[in-house]
Scaffold this motif. Structure first.
Motif, short mmCIF file in Angstrom:
data_model
loop_
_atom_site.label_atom_id
_atom_site.label_comp_id
_atom_site.label_asym_id
_atom_site.label_seq_id
_atom_site.Cartn_x
_atom_site.Cartn_y
_atom_site.Cartn_z
N ARG A 60 -2.55 -0.05 5.77
CA ARG A 60 -3.50 0.04 4.67
C ARG A 60 -4.19 1.40 4.60
NH1 ARG A 60 -3.04 -5.29 5.65
NH2 ARG A 60 -3.29 -6.73 3.87
N THR A 61 -4.57 1.93 5.73
CA THR A 61 -5.20 3.25 5.74
C THR A 61 -4.14 4.33 5.82
OG1 THR A 61 -5.45 3.15 8.15
CG2 THR A 61 -7.31 2.41 6.81
N CYS A 62 -4.49 5.52 5.36
CA CYS A 62 -3.55 6.63 5.27
C CYS A 62 -3.99 7.77 6.20
CB CYS A 62 -3.46 7.14 3.83
SG CYS A 62 -2.86 5.90 2.67
N VAL A 63 -3.02 8.40 6.82
CA VAL A 63 -3.27 9.49 7.76
C VAL A 63 -2.56 10.74 7.25
CG1 VAL A 63 -3.03 10.28 10.14
CG2 VAL A 63 -3.43 7.85 9.67
N SER A 64 -3.26 11.85 7.26
CA SER A 64 -2.68 13.10 6.80
C SER A 64 -1.58 13.56 7.74
CB SER A 64 -3.75 14.18 6.70
OG SER A 64 -3.17 15.44 6.38
N THR A 65 -0.49 14.04 7.16
CA THR A 65 0.59 14.62 7.95
C THR A 65 0.53 16.15 7.96
OG1 THR A 65 2.05 14.56 6.00
CG2 THR A 65 2.13 12.68 7.50
N GLU A 66 -0.48 16.71 7.29
CA GLU A 66 -0.66 18.16 7.28
C GLU A 66 -1.27 18.61 8.60
OE1 GLU A 66 0.17 20.37 5.05
OE2 GLU A 66 0.90 18.99 3.52
N PRO A 67 -0.95 19.83 9.04
CA PRO A 67 -1.58 20.35 10.26
C PRO A 67 -3.08 20.44 10.10
CG PRO A 67 0.29 21.72 9.58
CD PRO A 67 0.02 20.77 8.45
N LEU A 68 -3.82 20.11 11.16
CA LEU A 68 -5.27 20.18 11.11
C LEU A 68 -5.73 21.64 11.14
CD1 LEU A 68 -6.14 17.30 13.60
CD2 LEU A 68 -6.39 17.28 11.12
N PRO A 69 -6.81 21.95 10.46
CA PRO A 69 -7.28 23.33 10.42
C PRO A 69 -7.83 23.80 11.77
CG PRO A 69 -8.85 21.89 9.33
CD PRO A 69 -7.65 21.06 9.64
N TYR A 70 -7.80 25.10 11.96
CA TYR A 70 -8.35 25.73 13.15
C TYR A 70 -9.69 26.39 12.82
CZ TYR A 70 -4.16 25.37 16.08
OH TYR A 70 -3.12 24.91 16.85
N LEU A 71 -10.52 26.50 13.82
CA LEU A 71 -11.73 27.30 13.75
C LEU A 71 -11.52 28.54 14.59
CD1 LEU A 71 -14.49 24.58 14.27
CD2 LEU A 71 -13.74 25.56 12.11
N CYS B 177 0.86 -1.19 0.00
CA CYS B 177 0.00 0.00 0.00
C CYS B 177 0.89 1.23 0.00
CB CYS B 177 -0.90 0.03 1.24
SG CYS B 177 -2.18 -1.24 1.26
N ILE B 178 0.49 2.24 -0.76
CA ILE B 178 1.19 3.52 -0.70
C ILE B 178 0.15 4.62 -0.48
CG2 ILE B 178 3.05 2.75 -2.20
CD1 ILE B 178 1.83 4.40 -4.44
N CYS B 179 0.62 5.73 0.04
CA CYS B 179 -0.26 6.87 0.34
C CYS B 179 0.10 8.06 -0.52
CB CYS B 179 -0.14 7.26 1.82
SG CYS B 179 -0.73 5.98 2.95
N ASP B 180 -0.89 8.90 -0.76
CA ASP B 180 -0.65 10.13 -1.51
C ASP B 180 0.29 11.05 -0.74
OD1 ASP B 180 -2.42 9.09 -3.31
OD2 ASP B 180 -4.12 10.35 -2.69
N ALA B 181 0.76 12.08 -1.44
CA ALA B 181 1.63 13.07 -0.80
C ALA B 181 0.95 13.67 0.43
CB ALA B 181 1.99 14.16 -1.79
N SER B 182 1.74 14.00 1.44
CA SER B 182 1.27 14.59 2.69
C SER B 182 0.44 13.61 3.52
CB SER B 182 0.46 15.87 2.45
OG SER B 182 1.23 16.82 1.74
N HIS B 183 0.60 12.31 3.26
CA HIS B 183 -0.05 11.26 4.05
C HIS B 183 0.98 10.18 4.38
CE1 HIS B 183 -3.60 13.18 2.34
NE2 HIS B 183 -4.34 12.56 3.24
N GLN B 184 0.70 9.43 5.42
CA GLN B 184 1.54 8.29 5.76
C GLN B 184 0.66 7.12 6.19
OE1 GLN B 184 3.98 9.65 9.00
NE2 GLN B 184 2.39 9.38 10.54
N LEU B 185 1.22 5.93 6.04
CA LEU B 185 0.47 4.73 6.40
C LEU B 185 0.30 4.64 7.91
CD1 LEU B 185 1.98 2.05 4.02
CD2 LEU B 185 -0.37 2.84 4.03
N SER B 186 -0.88 4.23 8.33
CA SER B 186 -1.13 4.01 9.76
C SER B 186 -0.61 2.63 10.14
CB SER B 186 -2.63 4.14 10.06
OG SER B 186 -3.36 3.18 9.31
#
Length: 222
Positions: free
Chosen positions: A70-81, A57-66
């Motif tokens: 198999r599943t991918c997790v974003s490595t980008e900072p989460l947005p703020y409200l 399994c590979i993940c798109d850019a700015s993601h990494q494998l959990s």
């Protein structure tokens, strides 16, 4: 060392870097899976090494494998409200964490009327005031910790600001004074304040405008 891999009908080359396969900047972990059925259970992409006869399994850019590989997790900072209440202006991540109060007027009766932010300068701009003890004004503070809070421009005592927007391309603050049905603007430091547009003719009877937004790119222009 290069490895020839196949993703569907596409043939590509993976390079070994620190034990992980890299494909066009994407990372993969070696996990025995079968790409022929439902992408091998991979959330993003499943690739097969022809030489090793193994799939990953590979993940798109700015993601990494959990941990399940198999599943991918974003490595980008989460947005703020950003949120405002009567005396406070704060920010919080959409996960409910990293909550911080940016501005808090505890000693006087102050309302935050409207606010917006500029990503490049990391500032939040707001309108506050409208009380017998606190003159209404446009203010600014750091989006990170609320430091540097300051008044940029003091408004007329009877101003009724219902919307404020940041034109981040031209570095201007725009706000709607619904009492006058007019839009005003100024620079990020409060200078060059002037009337931008009088919208009285757009209001029927004795009504007042209540909202304002801006499209810096003019993408809706006909």
């Amino acid at each position: 060392m290069g490895r020839v891999c196949r993703d569907g009908n596409a043939v590509c080359v993976l390079l070994m870097l620190s034990g992980a396969c890299v494909l066009n900047g994407l990372t993969a972990q070696q996990v025995p899976i079968d790409c022929s059925a439902n992408r091998g259970g991979c959330q993003h992409t499943c690739v097969t090494s022809i030489l090793q006869k193994r799939s990953f399994c590979i993940c798109d850019a700015s993601h990494q494998l959990s941990s399940d590989r198999r599943t991918c997790v974003s490595t980008e900072p989460l947005p703020y409200l950003l949120y405002g209440e009567r005396k406070k202006l704060g920010r919080i991540r959409i996960t409910g964490t990293h909550h911080r109060i940016l501005q808090h007027f505890a000693s006087v009766d102050v309302d935050f009327k409207a606010f917006d932010y500029d990503y490049e300068s990391s500032q939040v701009f707001f309108v506050a005031g409208d009380s017998p003890l606190f003159w209404p004004h446009i203010g600014a503070a750091s989006m990170y910790d609320g430091s540097g809070g300051r008044a940029l421009y003091y408004l007329p005592r009877d101003a009724r600001v219902t919307s404020l927007n940041v034109d981040w391309l031209r570095k201007r603050i725009l706000y709607l004074d619904s009492r006058r049905n007019a839009v005003y603007h100024c620079n990020f430091n409060g200078s060059s304040h002037s009337l931008l547009l009088n919208l009285s003719s757009q209001v029927s009877g004795n009504g007042q405008l209540s909202g304002l937004t801006i499209d810096p790119y003019s993408r809706f222009e006909c």
